[in-house]
Design an enzyme around this catalytic site. Structure first.
Site, mmCIF file in Angstrom:
data_model
loop_
_atom_site.group_PDB
_atom_site.id
_atom_site.type_symbol
_atom_site.label_atom_id
_atom_site.label_comp_id
_atom_site.label_asym_id
_atom_site.label_seq_id
_atom_site.Cartn_x
_atom_site.Cartn_y
_atom_site.Cartn_z
ATOM 1 C CB SER A 259 -0.899 0.012 1.230
ATOM 2 O OG SER A 259 -0.144 0.397 2.351
ATOM 3 C CE LYS A 260 -1.514 5.501 -3.881
ATOM 4 N NZ LYS A 260 -2.843 5.811 -4.341
#
Ligand code: GLU
Length: 288
Positions: A259-260
């Protein structure tokens, strides 16, 4: 004899952060298929959410993809420039009688679910937890219309059961796997226009894939549930039906989907650490 349609794939990131290896995997997946088929590869920026999307991330996406060695055909489509297209689709759905206004806040929805005691007939479960319990679907339409006319903020939801009754059974072609039977209710009565933005991911992605002539939607397996619904929207709106290929997701050392938050896998971080594009392509699952 008609020629087989040319393969058109797309990569459709949201500019809410920097691209990471998971995005690189997804982009390369579609790009490779399009290029090997002698087809087209399109880039679309999914930026309908002004709260979360930023122009600097959009610029970084273009730069990172080019650095990685990807190219795309034609102009980049930026969704925020095309809100009229989504409004037209919403109007069309409204005329079919499959939409209703929803005045619920997040808190109202949580309270309603808690009140119903998670009873399956009142709160259907989706892939990621309880679905919208249908509170506003059960409202008197005349009363609801008066609240809308009075300017009360509201989202627009799809009455999935009503919609599916119009279209009848639907299927899609999952490349490499075969025909999948759509279960359009899997995400419940989704929001098609938000309170603040008169569109939603589901609406805009479906409209755009049609308008851009996408023939093969390549995207992560996490979006497989959404495809059931997108197939329904296509049928309601009379849109072209592409094929799909949902790919696996890259994971971090803990086995979780990237994920970011996994900053170290951001393409910029890898580039600044001296990795070459070929090395990053390989890390993203595409060795030479
Ligand atoms: N914009 C979506 C995302 O960044 C992808 C949409 C799609 O590929 O259908 O997750």
């Amino acid at each position: 004899m008609t020629a087989a349609p040319r393969t058109v794939c797309r990569f459709a990131p949201s500019p809410t952060g920097f691209l990471h290896l998971g995005h690189a995997h997804s982009a390369l997946f579609g790009w490779r298929i399009a290029r090997e088929a002698g087809g087209r590869f399109l880039l679309r920026i999914e930026d309908i959410d002004p709260q979360r999307c930023r122009p600097e991330f959009e610029a970084a996406i273009l730069e990172d993809l080019a650095w990685l060695g990807l190219d795309w055909d034609g102009p980049v489509r930026r969704q925020s420039d095309h809100m009229d297209d989504y409004a037209a689709a919403l109007d069309r759905l409204g005329r079919l009688g499959v939409l209703y206004p929803c005045f619920c806040s997040r808190k109202d929805i949580q309270e309603e679910i808690a009140r119903a005691g998670y009873a399956p007939h009142l709160t259907p479960m989706g892939p990621e937890g309880p679905l919208y319990p249908g509170t506003c679907r059960r409202r008197d339409p005349i009363h609801a219309a008066a609240r809308v006319a009075a300017g009360e903020p509201h989202a627009i939801r799809l009455d999935v059961a009503k919609a599916a009754a119009i279209t009848g059974p639907l299927t899609w072609e999952e490349q490499g796997k075969g025909v999948v039977t759509a279960d359009p209710g899997v995400l419940g009565d989704v929001v098609l226009a938000r309170r603040d933005v008169r569109a939603s991911y589901h609406l805009s992605v479906t409209v755009d894939d049609h308008l851009q002539g996408v023939t093969l939607v390549t995207r992560g397996r996490d979006l497989h549930p959404a495809t059931h619904l997108h197939r329904l929207l296509q049928a309601l709106l009379g849109l072209d039906v592409p094929e799909w290929r949902h790919h696996g997701l890259l994971t971090n050392d803990a086995g979780e989907r990237l994920s970011k938050r996994d900053g170290a896998t951001a393409l910029r971080a890898l580039r600044e650490a001296g990795r070459t594009p070929a090395e990053v392509r390989s890390l993203a699952g595409f060795p030479e």
